[in-house]
Design an enzyme around this catalytic site. Structure first.
Site, short mmCIF file in Angstrom:
data_model
loop_
_atom_site.label_atom_id
_atom_site.label_comp_id
_atom_site.label_asym_id
_atom_site.label_seq_id
_atom_site.Cartn_x
_atom_site.Cartn_y
_atom_site.Cartn_z
N ASP A 287 -30.94 19.35 -28.57
CA ASP A 287 -31.96 18.38 -28.18
C ASP A 287 -32.88 18.03 -29.36
O ASP A 287 -33.55 18.90 -29.91
CB ASP A 287 -32.76 19.02 -27.03
CG ASP A 287 -33.63 18.05 -26.29
OD1 ASP A 287 -33.83 16.93 -26.79
OD2 ASP A 287 -34.12 18.41 -25.21
N ASP A 347 -35.24 11.18 -19.91
CA ASP A 347 -35.02 12.16 -18.85
C ASP A 347 -35.01 11.53 -17.45
O ASP A 347 -35.87 10.70 -17.14
CB ASP A 347 -36.14 13.22 -18.88
CG ASP A 347 -36.05 14.10 -20.10
OD1 ASP A 347 -35.26 13.80 -21.01
OD2 ASP A 347 -36.78 15.11 -20.14
C1 GLA Z 1 -35.85 17.17 -23.09
C2 GLA Z 1 -34.48 16.94 -22.50
C3 GLA Z 1 -34.44 17.56 -21.12
C4 GLA Z 1 -34.75 19.05 -21.22
C5 GLA Z 1 -36.10 19.26 -21.90
C6 GLA Z 1 -36.36 20.72 -22.19
O1 GLA Z 1 -36.84 16.53 -22.36
O2 GLA Z 1 -34.19 15.58 -22.46
O3 GLA Z 1 -33.16 17.36 -20.55
O4 GLA Z 1 -33.73 19.68 -21.95
O5 GLA Z 1 -36.16 18.56 -23.12
O6 GLA Z 1 -37.54 20.94 -22.87
#
Ligand code: GLA
Length: 522
Positions: A287, A347
């Site tokens: 990520d 998200d």
């Molecule tokens: C980002 C990702 C999420 C999750 C969070 C964790 O927002 O897009 O899917 O993994 O980080 O902190």
């Protein structure tokens, strides 16, 4: 309807989510400016740290590296994954305001603090939005250089990372984030694995049990990443999950910090890949997060390639999931850097508007999905309580048509039979897992009604008729437009019934926010 226990934060707004148990006062190595302050020349110059302890034993730290030059305060502010430069200031030790900004891809992020020096403490206030109650912070002096962003490591030259042979169909499993966010722990993961192995999900194809952010501890003296208190023994956990016939996934970031502010893999890519392999990890979600402070979006492919290479150097098959919110048209280069799947959007939230904005927004990307390499419109929210059963069926149908990864995001230990039935609809899963690996696309739209078709192996087709309106709607289309002829066999994948093709057109009433999904065989 079940309700989520707590609202999980988005990656940009993790600030308040982790339960902080104590503000720990650190008696820092007093630096020269502190000595100066004691001698009466109080000024704000110095490196200031705000430290709180998370319930998992890790620390959450913020740094205010300030320089007071007459009426101006300059310097930087580091908030876990974010690194801001002070752009404007007013005042001095008796009362000041700081405005700091950072560039994040095409966006600019901004924070504002009010503060004053009280004895040897810096008292600060900040608000996320002007109407919010302020968050109060107390900073203490820290050694110079502590918390500074690590030096930039040049990204490698680009090359093609060979395909690892994994994820021939979209990955299926579970991920902790949507339901548990920072509350995921060893016991929860074991419980989820138990549930998945015994409730029919495993037989339906769900395989990966994926731990998202907040498992990380600090690095040891040799730089090896350790787990925090919530995960006492990752190897033992992997063994447990493997004994159930399932696989274990984990999460990290190419930056110094993850989105939740935990330790990332920056500068430790190969070492971390070796650690994951030694633990028995089968899947990595990687990520962007803290990498935004060090690299531009244009450097993303090279940065992701680095971990792609590192994973291939360890001789354990590890699915590689890229998560950088669809920036820089990741679908065009995700496969080249070794990715098996790549997030295409920000998200998802457990809400109809979020799910549909994401799901119906994938039409242009169909050409980039293929066996081994998938567009990832984010994890499922089915069963988390923010949508109705009808809406969750739409969610499942859309993700099946999109050849999207099916990573359940709910609490599998306590879901309703209706949720389980949606997640384990074998007919819909067969569409999702179709081995031709062609992502479907929209073929017709009129107002709030849309038809999407996915071509399947052997010439079958999946047809989904969606009604995005809140009220029921009647849709009538010529059979031929749906790829159906009088000799076709048609099966309704939610009613689990075959039906006859009569007359010239297909007419159906679809509930508000609902779907009818068909499989057409020649
Ligand atoms: C980002 C990702 C999420 C999750 C969070 C964790 O927002 O897009 O899917 O993994 O980080 O902190």
């Amino acid at each position: 309807m079940q309700r989520p226990e707590t609202k999980r934060p988005s990656y940009g707004g993790y600030r308040t989510a982790i339960i902080t148990v104590a503000v720990t006062v650190i008696l820092a190595n007093f630096n020269s400016s502190f000595v100066a302050a004691q001698q009466g020349n109080a000024d704000l110059t110095g490196n200031w740290r705000v430290q709180t302890q998370n319930s998992d034993g890790t620390f959450r730290r913020q740094y205010f590296n300030l320089k007071q030059e007459g009426p101006r305060i300059t310097g930087s502010i580091r908030l876990t994954q974010f690194y801001y430069l002070i752009k404007e200031s007013t005042g001095g030790p008796d009362g000041f305001t700081l405005i700091a900004t950072m560039k994040d891809g095409k966006n600019e992020r901004r924070v504002q603090y009010e503060g004053k020096l009280v004895g040897d403490e810096l008292h600060l206030q900040t608000r996320r939005r002007p109407e919010d109650k302020p968050t109060e912070l107390v900073a203490h002096r820290a050694p110079a250089g502590e918390g500074a962003m690590p030096a930039r490591i040049e990204p490698p030259a680009r090359h093609q990372v060979p395909y690892n042979g994994l994820a021939k169909t979209p990955p299926m499993g579970w991920n902790s984030w949507n339901k548990f966010a920072g509350r995921v722990d060893d016991a929860t993961v074991r419980g989820i694995a138990d549930a998945m192995a015994s409730n029919g999900m495993k037989e339906a194809g769900y395989l990966y049990v994926n731990i998202d952010d907040t498992w990380e501890g600090e690095r040891d003296a040799r730089g090896n990443i350790q787990t925090n208190k919530k995960f006492p023994d990752m190897k033992a956990l992997a063994d447990y999950v493997h004994r159930k016939g399932l696989k274990l996934g984990i999460y990290s970031s190419p930056g110094p910090n993850t989105c939740a502010g935990y330790e990332g893999s920056y500068g430790h890519e190969e070492q971390d890949a070796r650690t994951y392999a030694a633990w028995g990890i089968d899947y990595l979600k990687y990520d962007w997060c803290g990498a935004r402070n060090i690299y531009t979006d244009e450097e993303m492919p090279a940065v992701y390639q680095k971990m792609g290479d590192a994973l291939q150097k360890v001789k354990r098959p590890i699915v590689y999931s890229l998560c950088q919110y669809g920036r820089l048209d990741v679908w065009k280069w995700g496969a080249e850097v070794g990715g098996n799947l790549w997030r295409t959007t920000g998200d998802i939230r457990d809400a109809w508007d979020s799910m549909t904005r994401i799901g119906f927004g994938q039409n242009e990307l169909a050409q980039w999905a293929k066996p081994g390499h998938w567009n990832d419109p984010d994890m499922l929210e089915i069963g988390n309580g923010g949508m109705s059963e009808t809406e969750y069926k739409t969610h499942m149908s859309l993700w099946a048509i999109l050849a999207a990864p099916l990573l359940a995001g709910n609490d599998l230990r306590s879901m309703t039979p209706a949720t389980l039935a949606i997640l384990t609809n074998r007919d819909v899963i067969a569409v999702n897992q179709d081995k031709a690996g062609k992502q479907g696309s929209q073929v017709w739209k009129s107002g709030d009604q849309e038809i999407w078709i996915r071509s399947l192996d052997g010439g079958d087709k999946a047809v989904a008729v969606f009604n995005r309106a809140a009220e029921p709607a009647r849709v009538s289309r010529p059979w031929a437009d749906l790829g159906i002829n009088p000799k076709s066999r048609v099966r309704d994948l939610w009613e689990h019934k075959a039906f006859a093709v009569d007359g010239t057109e297909y007419s159906v009433t679809i509930p508000g926010h609902g779907v009818v999904m068909l499989r057409v065989s020649r």
